[in-house]
Design an enzyme around this catalytic site. Structure first.
Site, PDB file in Angstrom:
ATOM      1  N   LYS A  67       0.806  -1.218   0.000  1.00 24.23           N
ATOM      2  CA  LYS A  67       0.000   0.000   0.000  1.00 24.23           C
ATOM      3  C   LYS A  67       0.841   1.270   0.000  1.00 24.23           C
ATOM      4  O   LYS A  67       0.335   2.349  -0.263  1.00 24.23           O
ATOM      5  CB  LYS A  67      -0.961  -0.012   1.175  1.00 24.23           C
TER       6      LYS A  67
HETATM    7  C1  LIG Z   1      -4.569  -4.387   1.823  1.00 27.88           C
HETATM    8  C2  LIG Z   1      -3.891  -5.663   1.754  1.00 27.88           C
HETATM    9  C3  LIG Z   1      -4.367  -6.695   0.947  1.00 27.88           C
HETATM   10  C4  LIG Z   1      -5.645  -6.571   0.158  1.00 27.88           C
HETATM   11  O1  LIG Z   1      -5.537  -5.670  -0.897  1.00 27.88           O
HETATM   12  P1  LIG Z   1      -6.874  -5.113  -1.584  1.00 27.88           P
HETATM   13  O2  LIG Z   1      -6.424  -4.134  -2.605  1.00 27.88           O
HETATM   14  O3  LIG Z   1      -7.676  -4.480  -0.497  1.00 27.88           O
HETATM   15  O4  LIG Z   1      -7.572  -6.296  -2.170  1.00 27.88           O
HETATM   16  C5  LIG Z   1      -3.638  -7.864   0.882  1.00 27.88           C
HETATM   17  N1  LIG Z   1      -2.513  -8.027   1.603  1.00 27.88           N
HETATM   18  C6  LIG Z   1      -2.027  -7.067   2.391  1.00 27.88           C
HETATM   19  C7  LIG Z   1      -0.798  -7.330   3.173  1.00 27.88           C
HETATM   20  C8  LIG Z   1      -2.691  -5.848   2.500  1.00 27.88           C
HETATM   21  O5  LIG Z   1      -2.212  -4.896   3.294  1.00 27.88           O
END
Ligand SMILES: *Cc1c(COP(=O)(O)O)cnc(C)c1O
Length: 445
Positions: free
Chosen positions: A107
């Site tokens: 993210k």
């Molecule tokens: C947010 C997150 C996800 C999921 O991603 P999305 O875009 O919400 O589907 C998967 N793994 C980790 C470690 C995350 O932080």
């Protein structure tokens, strides 16, 4: 490029407007009015471009005049300040590591890109811009870090009480200054609902210039295309494979923003053959693909807690992109769910056999990929490259990993420095009652 709400395709707004509002006033997510196709020559010659040029080429048509190219280039440079290596694990199975950023999860990319865009836009606005964000764990840290100390911007983060790991909580609550943390007595879906409701509330709107930094925000969502292109570039360069190759991606999915960015990349011309959305037992989408009924159940807690989501916002975008047609969707997309037990067994097995340490989310990605390949019998088909995304560093979820494996995780240097400082948790605890949250928002300052 203009954007319209998924609820109404007549109301068009600019990139700037869509980033600043997050969600359309009718409650729908924004979607680009068309998908720009990349020149096939660009894809063919991808190995001759650096990642900054690729990112600029991919994102420019979505932004056009909202941000002058000179600034956009800077934002891209600041965003892509860490690498996302692609590694082979075994056979044609590869891992794309997306956890080398400041908060050790994928993210960081979307958050840093969005922070750059918002800083640019906020210069023109007199009031502070308030970023309101619900997190299932990793968004909070990434957004806090990406927006920390950015002038003209404050961030309010809602996270579920007892729903995130201690390191995640530390990353969210330790910064202070323009970062405010609210611990909500509810789950992630409750937090997300509160945020959505705040956006539609007239009194809150009067006081704040609000935007969201959830994956529903187009700046976060679209910049996640960068690493799909990067994966393709790396495959072509490192494995000296020609361009006839096609990729298969398995994406550990919660709110389905990440995988939806992959789908956008494919629609723009990146040769992706198939998508696997791998989930934990919060399996609304695997069930939907089987039964065609969208029926979210109450959220269940799992060890892959960033995916403890049962009503994934971005799925409406995916549905739209496949023309709201289950047959179109199934041609390119499948979704599988896995239990905690399977997740732990896989972490153990992959370590024992291949000496690669997965985090619980990556393990689910790996499981989804394996299951798909087995069904298709293409485990060793050399014309496809199978990739799962490793979305977080295993250290972030060390509490969830069995103790006999913990010792084997290599502690990243970044984290050592982070943890060596004594930090105070700065947070406010609230119930999930929207009116209490609203009251808090209206009375502060
Ligand atoms: C947010 C997150 C996800 C999921 O991603 P999305 O875009 O919400 O589907 C998967 N793994 C980790 C470690 C995350 O932080």
């Amino acid at each position: 490029m203009l954007y319209h709400s998924l609820e109404n395709n007549k109301n068009l707004v600019s990139f700037e407007n869509a980033v600043l509002t997050g969600l359309s006033s009718d409650g729908g997510l924004y979607i680009p009015e068309y998908i720009p196709m990349l020149n096939p020559k660009f894809i063919h010659n991808i190995s001759s471009y650096d990642i900054y040029t690729i990112a600029l080429t991919v994102i420019k048509p979505y932004i056009e005049k909202s941000i002058p190219e000179k600034f956009l280039k800077n934002i891209i440079h600041d965003t892509l300040n860490f690498s996302f290596p692609l590694k082979k694990i075994h056979d044609n199975i590869h891992v794309l590591e997306l956890f080398h950023g400041p908060t050790l999860a994928f993210k960081d990319i979307g958050a840093q890109f969005m922070a750059g865009c918002l800083s640019f836009f906020s210069q023109k606005i007199e009031k502070n811009v308030t970023v309101l964000v619900a997190t299932s764990g990793d968004t909070g840290g990434a957004v806090a870090k990406g927006f920390y100390n950015k002038p003209g911007i404050e961030v309010i983060i809602l996270y579920p009480y007892n729903g995130i790991s201690s390191l995640q909580e530390e990353q969210i609550t330790s910064l202070g200054k323009n970062i405010f943390s609210l611990e909500i007595d509810g789950n992630f879906d409750d937090c997300q609902k509160m945020v959505k409701k705040a956006f539609l509330d007239k009194e809150i709107q009067q006081k704040y210039v609000l935007t969201s930094a959830n994956s529903i925000n187009i700046a976060r969502w679209l910049s996640q295309m960068f690493y799909y292109f990067s994966a393709y570039r790396q495959i072509i360069i490192e494995e000296k494979i020609d361009n006839s190759i096609e990729l298969i991606f398995s994406v550990p999915s919660g709110n389905f923003g990440n995988i939806c960015a992959g789908i956008m990349s494919e629609k723009m011309g990146l040769p992706i053959k198939f998508f696997i959305a791998s989930t934990n037992i919060n399996d609304t989408i695997p069930r939907f693909l089987k039964t065609e009924k969208y029926y979210p159940l109450p959220v269940k807690k799992t060890i892959s807690n960033a995916m403890d989501i049962s009503d994934p916002s971005n799925f409406s975008r995916i549905w739209y992109l496949y023309k709201k047609n289950i047959y179109e969707l199934r041609k390119k997309f499948i979704s599988y769910k896995f239990t905690d037990d399977e997740t732990i067994k896989t972490i153990n097995m992959v370590w024992e056999k291949y000496k690669y340490m997965l985090d619980p989310h990556g393990a689910i990605g790996y499981l989804g990929l394996k299951k798909y390949l087995k069904k298709q019998k293409v485990q060793n088909d050399s014309s496809t490259i199978a990739i799962f995304l490793e979305t977080a560093h295993p250290i972030k979820f060390i509490d969830e990993i069995p103790s006999f494996l913990r010792k084997k995780i290599i502690f990243p240097k970044k984290l050592k420095t982070f943890l060596s400082k004594k930090r105070k948790k700065q947070k406010i605890s609230l119930s999930k009652d929207f009116n209490i949250f609203k009251d808090w928002l209206l009375k502060r300052k």
